[in-house]
Design a protein around this motif. Structure first.
Motif, PDB file in Angstrom:
ATOM      1  N   LEU A  26       0.717  -1.224  -0.202  1.00  0.00           N
ATOM      2  CA  LEU A  26       0.007  -0.012   0.013  1.00  0.00           C
ATOM      3  C   LEU A  26       1.013   1.119   0.004  1.00  0.00           C
ATOM      4  CD1 LEU A  26      -2.953   0.857   0.407  1.00  0.00           C
ATOM      5  CD2 LEU A  26      -2.624   1.117   2.834  1.00  0.00           C
ATOM      6  N   ALA A  27       0.732   2.071  -1.042  1.00  0.00           N
ATOM      7  CA  ALA A  27       1.501   3.384  -0.806  1.00  0.00           C
ATOM      8  C   ALA A  27       0.858   4.251   0.004  1.00  0.00           C
ATOM      9  CB  ALA A  27       1.100   4.264  -2.097  1.00  0.00           C
ATOM     10  N   ASP A  28       1.736   4.901   0.733  1.00  0.00           N
ATOM     11  CA  ASP A  28       1.615   6.041   2.013  1.00  0.00           C
ATOM     12  C   ASP A  28       1.229   7.285   1.407  1.00  0.00           C
ATOM     13  OD1 ASP A  28       1.325   7.369   4.067  1.00  0.00           O
ATOM     14  OD2 ASP A  28       3.529   6.901   4.789  1.00  0.00           O
ATOM     15  N   PRO A  29      -0.073   7.707   1.296  1.00  0.00           N
ATOM     16  CA  PRO A  29      -0.402   9.090   0.894  1.00  0.00           C
ATOM     17  C   PRO A  29      -0.207  10.147   2.027  1.00  0.00           C
ATOM     18  CG  PRO A  29      -2.327   7.893   1.530  1.00  0.00           C
ATOM     19  CD  PRO A  29      -1.003   7.040   1.520  1.00  0.00           C
ATOM     20  N   THR A  30       0.138   9.818   3.215  1.00  0.00           N
ATOM     21  CA  THR A  30       0.203  10.822   4.163  1.00  0.00           C
ATOM     22  C   THR A  30       1.624  11.333   4.449  1.00  0.00           C
ATOM     23  OG1 THR A  30       0.626   9.166   5.990  1.00  0.00           O
ATOM     24  CG2 THR A  30      -1.560   9.388   5.352  1.00  0.00           C
ATOM     25  N   ASP A  31       2.719  10.893   3.899  1.00  0.00           N
ATOM     26  CA  ASP A  31       3.986  11.301   3.876  1.00  0.00           C
ATOM     27  C   ASP A  31       4.662  10.764   5.341  1.00  0.00           C
ATOM     28  OD1 ASP A  31       6.522  12.356   3.079  1.00  0.00           O
ATOM     29  OD2 ASP A  31       5.963  14.254   3.840  1.00  0.00           O
ATOM     30  N   GLY A  32       4.390   9.806   5.473  1.00  0.00           N
ATOM     31  CA  GLY A  32       4.836   9.146   6.816  1.00  0.00           C
ATOM     32  C   GLY A  32       4.211   9.464   8.209  1.00  0.00           C
ATOM     33  N   ALA A  33       2.835   9.838   8.095  1.00  0.00           N
ATOM     34  CA  ALA A  33       2.038  10.258   9.216  1.00  0.00           C
ATOM     35  C   ALA A  33       1.987   9.026  10.292  1.00  0.00           C
ATOM     36  CB  ALA A  33       0.857  10.703   8.743  1.00  0.00           C
ATOM     37  N   THR A  34       2.049   9.343  11.455  1.00  0.00           N
ATOM     38  CA  THR A  34       1.919   8.367  12.632  1.00  0.00           C
ATOM     39  C   THR A  34       0.516   8.962  13.551  1.00  0.00           C
ATOM     40  OG1 THR A  34       3.201   9.563  14.362  1.00  0.00           O
ATOM     41  CG2 THR A  34       4.088   7.669  12.711  1.00  0.00           C
ATOM     42  N   HIS A  35      -0.036  10.091  13.131  1.00  0.00           N
ATOM     43  CA  HIS A  35      -1.132  10.476  13.785  1.00  0.00           C
ATOM     44  C   HIS A  35      -2.291  11.255  12.921  1.00  0.00           C
ATOM     45  CE1 HIS A  35       1.618  10.128  17.179  1.00  0.00           C
ATOM     46  NE2 HIS A  35       0.585  10.352  17.878  1.00  0.00           N
ATOM     47  N   TYR A  36      -3.637  11.198  13.245  1.00  0.00           N
ATOM     48  CA  TYR A  36      -4.471  12.175  12.435  1.00  0.00           C
ATOM     49  C   TYR A  36      -5.381  12.386  13.435  1.00  0.00           C
ATOM     50  CZ  TYR A  36      -7.400   7.961  12.382  1.00  0.00           C
ATOM     51  OH  TYR A  36      -8.111   6.954  12.658  1.00  0.00           O
ATOM     52  N   HIS A  37      -6.293  13.482  12.890  1.00  0.00           N
ATOM     53  CA  HIS A  37      -7.613  13.799  13.507  1.00  0.00           C
ATOM     54  C   HIS A  37      -8.518  14.028  12.331  1.00  0.00           C
ATOM     55  CE1 HIS A  37      -7.014  18.248  13.116  1.00  0.00           C
ATOM     56  NE2 HIS A  37      -5.740  17.927  13.124  1.00  0.00           N
ATOM     57  N   ALA A  38      -9.730  14.333  13.049  1.00  0.00           N
ATOM     58  CA  ALA A  38     -10.875  14.997  12.088  1.00  0.00           C
ATOM     59  C   ALA A  38     -10.606  16.288  11.610  1.00  0.00           C
ATOM     60  CB  ALA A  38     -12.199  14.844  12.461  1.00  0.00           C
ATOM     61  N   VAL A  39     -10.838  16.866  10.389  1.00  0.00           N
ATOM     62  CA  VAL A  39     -10.915  18.210  10.002  1.00  0.00           C
ATOM     63  C   VAL A  39     -11.811  18.809  10.639  1.00  0.00           C
ATOM     64  CG1 VAL A  39     -11.134  19.650   8.096  1.00  0.00           C
ATOM     65  CG2 VAL A  39      -9.857  17.433   7.837  1.00  0.00           C
ATOM     66  N   GLY A  40     -11.479  19.922  11.214  1.00  0.00           N
ATOM     67  CA  GLY A  40     -12.477  20.752  12.034  1.00  0.00           C
ATOM     68  C   GLY A  40     -12.341  20.425  13.432  1.00  0.00           C
ATOM     69  N   ARG A  41     -11.516  19.894  13.967  1.00  0.00           N
ATOM     70  CA  ARG A  41     -11.176  19.611  15.342  1.00  0.00           C
ATOM     71  C   ARG A  41      -9.689  19.761  15.497  1.00  0.00           C
ATOM     72  NH1 ARG A  41     -15.149  15.112  17.829  1.00  0.00           N
ATOM     73  NH2 ARG A  41     -17.085  15.740  16.925  1.00  0.00           N
ATOM     74  N   THR A  42      -9.188  20.274  16.574  1.00  0.00           N
ATOM     75  CA  THR A  42      -7.745  20.262  16.690  1.00  0.00           C
ATOM     76  C   THR A  42      -7.558  19.689  18.072  1.00  0.00           C
ATOM     77  OG1 THR A  42      -7.746  22.171  15.416  1.00  0.00           O
ATOM     78  CG2 THR A  42      -5.828  21.893  16.669  1.00  0.00           C
ATOM     79  N   PRO A  43      -6.985  18.641  18.418  1.00  0.00           N
ATOM     80  CA  PRO A  43      -6.629  18.075  19.542  1.00  0.00           C
ATOM     81  C   PRO A  43      -5.368  18.712  20.057  1.00  0.00           C
ATOM     82  CG  PRO A  43      -6.217  16.472  17.719  1.00  0.00           C
ATOM     83  CD  PRO A  43      -6.686  17.646  17.368  1.00  0.00           C
ATOM     84  N   LEU A  44      -5.137  18.683  21.459  1.00  0.00           N
ATOM     85  CA  LEU A  44      -3.862  19.491  21.894  1.00  0.00           C
ATOM     86  C   LEU A  44      -2.567  18.956  21.226  1.00  0.00           C
ATOM     87  CD1 LEU A  44      -4.639  19.566  25.550  1.00  0.00           C
ATOM     88  CD2 LEU A  44      -4.659  21.357  24.053  1.00  0.00           C
TER      89      LEU A  44
END
Length: 152
Positions: free
Chosen positions: A113-131
């Protein structure tokens, strides 16, 4: 063939043979409303965590696909009180969305599977900003999620 999770057991199996099943259920719980690329991006986050843990000889979130997915409070769909938990435990391949999640999970676990995130290890829903995301720029925004590759 992977065993299906037993919804009456209260906890999913974590054997290596279940990596595809656990990842597919995580994708179903976290991103079933996302386009395929968004589901692939969530799968990439799990695989990126596994790779990082293996490179470092372990990491707090676990070092296998199942450990990463099932780490408490990391993927909310696995939280006991989350309404998605019952849905992910009951999902079968007869559901076309879950069947698509299974296909993505198989590719991810196989390293195809190609990685479209450029190595991301975290994510969240757009419109929310966790600390943890305050002051950080996402490495990718795909569907309804922002992905980050600079979070330890």
């Amino acid at each position: 063939m992977n065993r299906l999770l037993d919804p009456t057991a209260g906890r999913p199996p974590a054997a290596a043979d279940d990596a595809v099943d656990v990842l597919a259920r995580t994708l179903f719980g976290e991103a079933r409303g996302e386009p395929v690329r968004g589901q692939e991006a969530v799968a990439a986050v799990v695989i990126n965590r596994v790779r990082r843990a293996r490179r470092r000889g372990g990491w707090w979130w676990g070092k296998t696909v199942a450990e990463v997915c099932l780490k408490p409070s990391q993927f909310s769909c696995w939280n006991a009180a989350d309404p998605n938990r019952a849905k992910i435990l009951a999902a079968t391949a007869a559901d076309p969305v879950f069947a698509a999640c299974l296909r993505i999970a198989r590719r991810a676990v196989a390293g195809a599977l190609a990685d479209p995130t450029d190595g991301a290890t975290h994510y969240h829903a757009v419109g929310r900003t966790p600390l943890w995301a305050v002051g950080r720029e996402p490495s990718a925004v795909i569907g309804g999620h922002a992905f980050y590759n600079d979070v330890e």
